[in-house]
Design an enzyme around this catalytic site. Sequence first.
Site, short mmCIF file in Angstrom:
data_model
loop_
_atom_site.label_atom_id
_atom_site.label_comp_id
_atom_site.label_asym_id
_atom_site.label_seq_id
_atom_site.Cartn_x
_atom_site.Cartn_y
_atom_site.Cartn_z
N TYR C 180 0.83 -1.20 0.00
CA TYR C 180 0.00 0.00 0.00
C TYR C 180 0.86 1.26 0.00
O TYR C 180 1.54 1.54 0.99
CB TYR C 180 -0.86 0.03 1.27
CG TYR C 180 -2.05 -0.89 1.28
CD1 TYR C 180 -2.34 -1.75 0.23
CD2 TYR C 180 -2.90 -0.88 2.39
CE1 TYR C 180 -3.44 -2.59 0.27
CE2 TYR C 180 -4.01 -1.72 2.44
CZ TYR C 180 -4.27 -2.57 1.38
OH TYR C 180 -5.37 -3.40 1.42
N ILE C 213 1.28 -10.64 -3.75
CA ILE C 213 1.17 -9.21 -3.49
C ILE C 213 -0.27 -8.78 -3.71
O ILE C 213 -0.86 -9.06 -4.76
CB ILE C 213 2.10 -8.40 -4.43
CG1 ILE C 213 3.55 -8.87 -4.29
CG2 ILE C 213 1.99 -6.91 -4.11
CD1 ILE C 213 4.52 -8.21 -5.27
N LYS C 214 -0.82 -8.15 -2.70
CA LYS C 214 -2.18 -7.61 -2.80
C LYS C 214 -2.06 -6.15 -3.22
O LYS C 214 -1.39 -5.34 -2.56
CB LYS C 214 -2.86 -7.70 -1.44
CG LYS C 214 -4.23 -7.05 -1.34
CD LYS C 214 -4.77 -7.22 0.08
CE LYS C 214 -6.20 -6.72 0.23
NZ LYS C 214 -6.34 -5.28 0.02
N LEU C 215 -2.70 -5.82 -4.35
CA LEU C 215 -2.61 -4.46 -4.88
C LEU C 215 -4.01 -3.88 -5.06
O LEU C 215 -4.98 -4.63 -5.22
CB LEU C 215 -1.92 -4.47 -6.25
CG LEU C 215 -0.46 -4.89 -6.29
CD1 LEU C 215 0.01 -4.97 -7.75
CD2 LEU C 215 0.43 -3.92 -5.52
#
Lengths: 312, 312, 312, 312, 312
Positions: C180, C213-215
């Site tokens: 983030y 990876i959380k985007l």
Amino acid sequence: MAPKTAVPPQASATQALRPVLADLDLSLGKRTRLHRLLYEHGLRNGTLMVLPIDQGIEHGPLNFFANPPSKDPKYQWELAAEGGYNAIACHWGLARMYMKEYAGRVPLILKINGKTNVPSDESAFSALTATVEDAVTLGADAVGYTLYVGSPRQDDDMLQYLEVREACERWGMPLVVWAYPRGSAIEKKGGRDSIYAVDYAARLAHELGADIIKLNVPVKSDKDAQQPKPYNELEWDYESGVRRVVETAGRSMVLFSGGSKVSDEDLLDKARVTMEQGSTGLIFGRNMWQRPMDEALALTERIKDLLRRFPA
Amino acid sequence: MAPKTAVPPQASATQALRPVLADLDLSLGKRTRLHRLLYEHGLRNGTLMVLPIDQGIEHGPLNFFANPPSKDPKYQWELAAEGGYNAIACHWGLARMYMKEYAGRVPLILKINGKTNVPSDESAFSALTATVEDAVTLGADAVGYTLYVGSPRQDDDMLQYLEVREACERWGMPLVVWAYPRGSAIEKKGGRDSIYAVDYAARLAHELGADIIKLNVPVKSDKDAQQPKPYNELEWDYESGVRRVVETAGRSMVLFSGGSKVSDEDLLDKARVTMEQGSTGLIFGRNMWQRPMDEALALTERIKDLLRRFPA
Amino acid sequence: MAPKTAVPPQASATQALRPVLADLDLSLGKRTRLHRLLYEHGLRNGTLMVLPIDQGIEHGPLNFFANPPSKDPKYQWELAAEGGYNAIACHWGLARMYMKEYAGRVPLILKINGKTNVPSDESAFSALTATVEDAVTLGADAVGYTLYVGSPRQDDDMLQYLEVREACERWGMPLVVWAYPRGSAIEKKGGRDSIYAVDYAARLAHELGADIIKLNVPVKSDKDAQQPKPYNELEWDYESGVRRVVETAGRSMVLFSGGSKVSDEDLLDKARVTMEQGSTGLIFGRNMWQRPMDEALALTERIKDLLRRFPA
Amino acid sequence: MAPKTAVPPQASATQALRPVLADLDLSLGKRTRLHRLLYEHGLRNGTLMVLPIDQGIEHGPLNFFANPPSKDPKYQWELAAEGGYNAIACHWGLARMYMKEYAGRVPLILKINGKTNVPSDESAFSALTATVEDAVTLGADAVGYTLYVGSPRQDDDMLQYLEVREACERWGMPLVVWAYPRGSAIEKKGGRDSIYAVDYAARLAHELGADIIKLNVPVKSDKDAQQPKPYNELEWDYESGVRRVVETAGRSMVLFSGGSKVSDEDLLDKARVTMEQGSTGLIFGRNMWQRPMDEALALTERIKDLLRRFPA
Amino acid sequence: MAPKTAVPPQASATQALRPVLADLDLSLGKRTRLHRLLYEHGLRNGTLMVLPIDQGIEHGPLNFFANPPSKDPKYQWELAAEGGYNAIACHWGLARMYMKEYAGRVPLILKINGKTNVPSDESAFSALTATVEDAVTLGADAVGYTLYVGSPRQDDDMLQYLEVREACERWGMPLVVWAYPRGSAIEKKGGRDSIYAVDYAARLAHELGADIIKLNVPVKSDKDAQQPKPYNELEWDYESGVRRVVETAGRSMVLFSGGSKVSDEDLLDKARVTMEQGSTGLIFGRNMWQRPMDEALALTERIKDLLRRFPA
């Protein structure tokens, strides 16, 4: 322990202030290592003559312009060996990379904290560059620690010092404290070289258990009136100023630094007076290695002649 | 140890500055790993040519727009392998995820700290992204550490560095220091690329025990008068500036970086001059992988041809 | 390992970007746990559909007003079980107190850091709420870590992350990074959802070794001109923006979040486009559990129908 | 990874047994170090030729009488370097004191346990003389561990081995097991060189996770009937005996030892047959260094010529 | 490092065997401490003369009957100081309680393991009485460790030794190994003083990394035929026997012990022959302190006169 020799003719009454190794209550490890520094190398008479080379960190390479060969750390190691200094004081890198051929010949005081002078000194704090354990591993005979007395970051400093002091006690490693008044608050109270500041520094280092304290000679200035009472009204001269801070250091031995380069006669005078007033020795860096090797060796010999008159 | 070959015709007297592995006092682990980097891979002649790929952290993906395929980390691994670099330098993720087919073929310098350039550099500090133990576990031959010389946060940096340096000594892992002047105070004293700043950086990294120091070539600017004396009046040119900082690095080997992309001829000139003045090698990243693979390989070969003339 | 199925008709060329478990170089522990997440639960086709319930910490209970039953954490566990999600992501308390009847049925991604949004985000930093060892003890199949890319406190973040990453490697625990962009500096350079910021976040998380990876999907805004070059002039649309950041994530799998609640069709569109551009799956929270259970299950089923067309 | 070359004319079908580095599931550290041993030094073709010098501990200096110069450990280091061996295997003292000029040139397999043969072998146990951490610190590429298979003290041995194996996994250090049947119980079941004993040793070391297993070629004897069924009735010859134990070692690579000195032709035969039956290489000590240097180098070259025909 | 002086007239060709500190690959800590022992105290010529006083543990007070004042440990400290020995070797208690006035004057080799001779020697094992860390804390310049070569408990011994050896490496502490063949198995193979046994002991201590090895001069006996081949048929005399074991010790320095008291001339002969054959020095205890102080000092002086002829 070397037998205490007869007091030489030059010794004034004030020399009685000077702590003598045999009289101190020390662990065997500290005693062994201090004995090596004081009686087995260099002058071998209980008086210390130390060559420091940490200015490359503290001031940057600009200190080497006066004598370009001095930029090679081998220069200082060679001067310490040839000049017969009791010890050299430097950071880990200069020990690790240059000590091999001097190992055991030139005792090492490993300087274990430092900082550059790029940012301002207002909140001076000198961070560790090595540990007491590093000093043991290198075979050093002492560590050197800069304590910025009166700095706004004194808490960080004292906590860092605590770990060093305890490790010194654990390993029998003598602890030499560079007791330097520093920071914005000191500057408002007479400045870093005021007798108020140096005297306070001597006491703080002593109460914190330094075996040896490195001090600057106090200096009068036009800011003296800003010192707290009664320092602002204190009558003192060079001799009594030195005597005062040596007294304040109590059973901690005192070394005086040379500071920036001065004339030979001024340096010899500083040496004589500080020794007469109870100093255990001298730590002269730029005044030595900013000269060509032959001059540096000649001046070293003159200083040593003088120091031979102050055995302990 | 590879036998010291005859000095090549191009070697100037100043090349005598350059440290040679066989002459250094090193632990066996550091000696083994440095020998691999210097003599068993890439040029195999004691000269280093390193490909760095940490710009994705330091600058962000914008560095990859010039050559989109370079965004895939496999691009740099492939370039390092095909181009016959002595080593690649990258962070843990790019090693862990892309190294498998290059393991043992392309030596790894694990870059172990970094930061983004999103916040300002005024109080620059580069945090650990990996440990020396990670480097051992990956089979790396060195670690890379960025030291922000003169930053107001120099104390945090030096303390973090201390743990790295001690771990390197523990495990026999060579330590490559990216010695970068940085922060608000440096900017007021001539700036990060001034000869004052680069020279100070070289000395600090050396006193802190770096095995290899990565420097930028010092650059003249209109802020030069802001440098401390005597740097503000120092006469120097490209050659003598490089020579000065190499001298300051002492027995630490020096690598020069390429910086942002320049023309082929400028890059070859930089390579030639830095090598003539005593550099141990080059670490060129964007100048290489911002080109299409065939151009990058061709330029690599031209640089290597030049470096073959500087064995040690 | 599940056999790689034939590429489905919907797969565009860009789907070639998507990492496939069998091709990755992973430790056995990570491989085992990722296989469970990807092929043994939920969609069972290599595509992830994750239900997060950490908004109670990040935003406070105000997120539950839209659907009061959702305030009971059992609601999300039940939805995850009944809806056949691949995993639920929550903090330690919601796992420790509600997991009993779902243990082994609904894989757990233990979210191990968090913060409230009470203070400002200018220097955002997300503190640990659990350890990787807690995740092992609970039988979790991954941990989730929020990295605030570009925050002025990035150094604290990276050092905390380092310990997490090393523990994940030690225990074979997959590491999902919520990457983030955040903080005052990011806001001055286009903002947290700008393509500059999301792209940088993807790269940082990748270089730091995230397995997944959380985007957030990048968004155009009137601050785009403040982005650094060349992002400030970049031409892109929804599809190419997603594709860009998926490419940047390299061999790390990518999950896209749903963000605040949108219409069903918008959500399905987001799902379709992100999957077409190489995403490995979705992590939709409020868009699911802010609806009544029957609606949530129905929408879940629609999303799953779509995801069944993207096996890997 | 070196490309798999075409199978040479001599390769029999049984060579298919031989594990190839590129196909194995290994950590990056083990892969890196094994690649160095197999492809970056010595034969550079995936085949190992190792020179061991641990007989001074295992048998005493009496092994040096046959060739007195071999008593100086420098003799074996020089032979390994000049002969182009893939590695030398020795204990810590011989590495620490003699490795300096070979560091990085001759890979080190640090032998980390040993015993004298003064007491009887009835309850053989080989105690640690170094740790895996020592191997890391020296820059070694593998450790060697003697496992006394079947000894009444197997429990002490296996517990000691466990710590070694876990440390090898931690640090990415390949583990070479000298799998030696030994002790009173083995002697009652056909003896240490029986095919029963060697086959059992190969399987134990394989199940315990050895990367490489050093075996002796099984030998028929008049005690064969004492072997457990069905070994007591097994039909086998030299080739099939070797093949059997190589098969048993599974995905662990196998090295065969030379044992006490034999004729050149017998040694070449052993080399040829073991390689044809799937061995990864040879570890010949006394057969090499009990000869004068010129003879040892000549024989080394003959063996290497043969091994060049068995790439992997 | 002291310059290597010209070889004295007495030096035979065999003295070339003797290791010289400057030529050895050592850590700085070991180099510093060995330099102190060899060149800064006692003979100051690279030759060692050590006074041991651990017989009170090993044999009990019965050794003091011959010269009752010797029972007071101060006797040996005083003899070491007055006689100008290079070092004294004793256990922790005798250092801790008697060292104060000798600290730094008489270097300490802290003996860190021992046993009484009350039980039989059949399975001899010498347990730790102090640690290497104790030695650091006392400021010792080496530790002494007794290794019972060939004892049935060799595994306990080697594991205990391993911790000592690693600590010595950690702290830069030289390690002196009393390499003593001992136990039931040795007695069946020619006995503890046989050339087989002493030669094996020298090799084991060398392979285990001893910096200095203390040996007994090998002795012929009527059990010589029980030695393993080829020792059982070896032709040797006093000179060649000493030379053989010195050669076997390789780059480890050798000290020979005096054993039980003999005549002055026999002792001088032993000193001369061992030095001529490459010994680095002598460790004579009972032969010195079982004499009245004046006789002990006189004999010490005669030995030192001889040793002055063997600088290194």
